[in-house]
Design a protein around this motif. Structure first.
Motif, PDB file in Angstrom:
ATOM      1  N   LYS A   1      41.137  49.238  53.956  1.00  0.00           N
ATOM      2  CA  LYS A   1      41.306  49.637  52.559  1.00  0.00           C
ATOM      3  C   LYS A   1      40.616  50.971  52.270  1.00  0.00           C
ATOM      4  CE  LYS A   1      40.934  47.777  47.871  1.00  0.00           C
ATOM      5  NZ  LYS A   1      40.484  46.614  47.053  1.00  0.00           N
ATOM      6  N   GLU A   2      39.614  51.300  53.092  1.00  0.00           N
ATOM      7  CA  GLU A   2      38.861  52.545  52.882  1.00  0.00           C
ATOM      8  C   GLU A   2      39.610  53.768  53.396  1.00  0.00           C
ATOM      9  OE1 GLU A   2      36.215  52.173  51.015  1.00  0.00           O
ATOM     10  OE2 GLU A   2      36.716  50.034  51.082  1.00  0.00           O
ATOM     11  N   ILE A   3      40.692  53.563  54.142  1.00  0.00           N
ATOM     12  CA  ILE A   3      41.487  54.684  54.656  1.00  0.00           C
ATOM     13  C   ILE A   3      42.576  54.966  53.629  1.00  0.00           C
ATOM     14  CG2 ILE A   3      42.936  55.491  56.554  1.00  0.00           C
ATOM     15  CD1 ILE A   3      41.435  53.465  58.332  1.00  0.00           C
ATOM     16  N   LYS A   4      42.415  56.063  52.884  1.00  0.00           N
ATOM     17  CA  LYS A   4      43.278  56.313  51.730  1.00  0.00           C
ATOM     18  C   LYS A   4      43.958  57.669  51.801  1.00  0.00           C
ATOM     19  CE  LYS A   4      40.362  53.418  48.776  1.00  0.00           C
ATOM     20  NZ  LYS A   4      39.521  53.363  47.559  1.00  0.00           N
ATOM     21  N   TRP A   5      45.118  57.741  51.114  1.00  0.00           N
ATOM     22  CA  TRP A   5      45.851  58.977  50.922  1.00  0.00           C
ATOM     23  C   TRP A   5      45.739  59.378  49.454  1.00  0.00           C
ATOM     24  CZ3 TRP A   5      46.924  55.422  54.513  1.00  0.00           C
ATOM     25  CH2 TRP A   5      47.328  55.848  55.784  1.00  0.00           C
TER      26      TRP A   5
END
Length: 331
Positions: free
Chosen positions: A130-134
């Protein structure tokens, strides 16, 4: 017990010939494939991060809620994190199976794998994806638990180890801000963690110091006895410590000892129990055969990972748990 270790960057022990993998113009700026880990054919890097030294929680079980995994392990070392956009028409299952075949061919052992409900609806959140965001703030890897698949694999060699995790998910929605990821297109996230085993040059504990600590607390932990990995063969660099144990027993003629083998928690309890017992027995035999210690003054005992002195969740902690202890014994 293995040699006392610390963790540092080491080159991975494998090369995945999945593609010729020349750099693609569509990759995000500043990104690159891992030197020994090539991309799935036709894919593009859409997220990239490299840390020279850090820790990462590795999922090894199903998510029970959005914050909890049934099992996990914290790994320390050099970390490379890559998210690839896979060509349209390729499913997460197809991509992961491709990697799995190559990893196993190169000596990797699958520690955990699963897909869909076997991972749990909140797996992506609990695993930290969830911490990997665009931009503007879209966690693209958490958008579709119905089409998710995960695998963690590890390879260990005398000089170090490598852990690879793969999480594939099919994009449920059209989202132009996910670098033009189409609806139904697969995203693959790859984490590569590299660690190196290094023997620390520790000062050998003198016989006098052993005697003082045993007198004060009834036992002493020793890290100067080294074994081959997963074996009970004593390495030559253990000589100094063995000599000091023999001197201790020569000086203290009324002292009898339990020689206790301790391990970390990698592997089953039963496996480590036998390994610990075999290593303790090897120390007793070595002291008897090479240093003339009377066998009835020593009793080998293996306790597996039942008595840790540090957490087994990190490599640094596991290194402290791999040890031989001398315990005062009254037969």
């Amino acid at each position: 017990m293995k040699a006392t270790i610390s963790v540092a960057l080491v080159q991975l022990f494998f090369i995945l010939p999945i593609t010729a993998a020349l750099g693609l113009a569509a990759d995000i700026e500043g990104s690159r494939d891992h030197p020994q880990f090539k991309r799935y054919e036709g894919s593009e890097i859409v997220k990239y991060e490299h840390r020279k030294y850090d820790s990462l929680i590795i999922p090894l079980g199903k998510a029970t809620n959005s914050q909890t995994l049934k099992d996990s392990r914290e790994i320390e070392g050099a970390i490379t994190r890559l998210t690839y956009k896979i060509p349209m028409g390729r499913s997460p299952l197809e991509v992961i199976r491709n990697y799995e075949k190559e990893l196993q061919a190169n000596g990797f052992k699958v520690l955990f794998s699963g897909q869909k409900d076997a991972l749990g609806s909140y797996f992506a959140e609990a695993a930290g994806y969830k911490e990997i965001k665009w931009p503007p703030n879209v966690p693209g890897l958490t958008l579709n638990s119905d089409k998710q698949i995960y695998m963690a694999a590890e390879k260990t060699e005398p000089g170090g180890s490598a852990m690879v995790t793969l999480y594939g998910v099919e994009n449920r929605f059209w989202a132009g801000n996910l670098k033009n990821v189409e609806k139904g297109q697969t995203l693959l996230h790859v984490d590569i963690i590299e660690s190196k085993i290094m023997e620390e040059k520790m000062v050998t504990v003198a016989a006098e110091e052993m005697a003082e600590q045993i007198s004060a607390s009834g036992s002493i932990a020793l890290y100067g006895i080294y074994f081959d990995t997963d074996k009970s063969t004593i390495k030559p660099e253990s000589t100094d410590t063995l000599e000091q144990i023999a001197k201790l027993l020569q000086d203290k003629t009324d002292l009898n000892l339990l020689v206790v083998g301790h391990t970390d928690n990698v592997g089953s309890f039963g496996y480590n129990l036998k390994l610990a017992q075999d290593r303790a027995g090897a120390v007793v035999r070595e002291l008897g055969q090479k240093y003339g210690v009377q066998p009835d003054r020593l009793k080998p005992v293996g306790v597996s990972y039942a008595c840790p002195v540090s957490s087994n969740r990190s490599e640094n902690g596991r290194s402290k748990n791999r040890r031989v202890e001398l315990v005062e014994h009254t037969p």
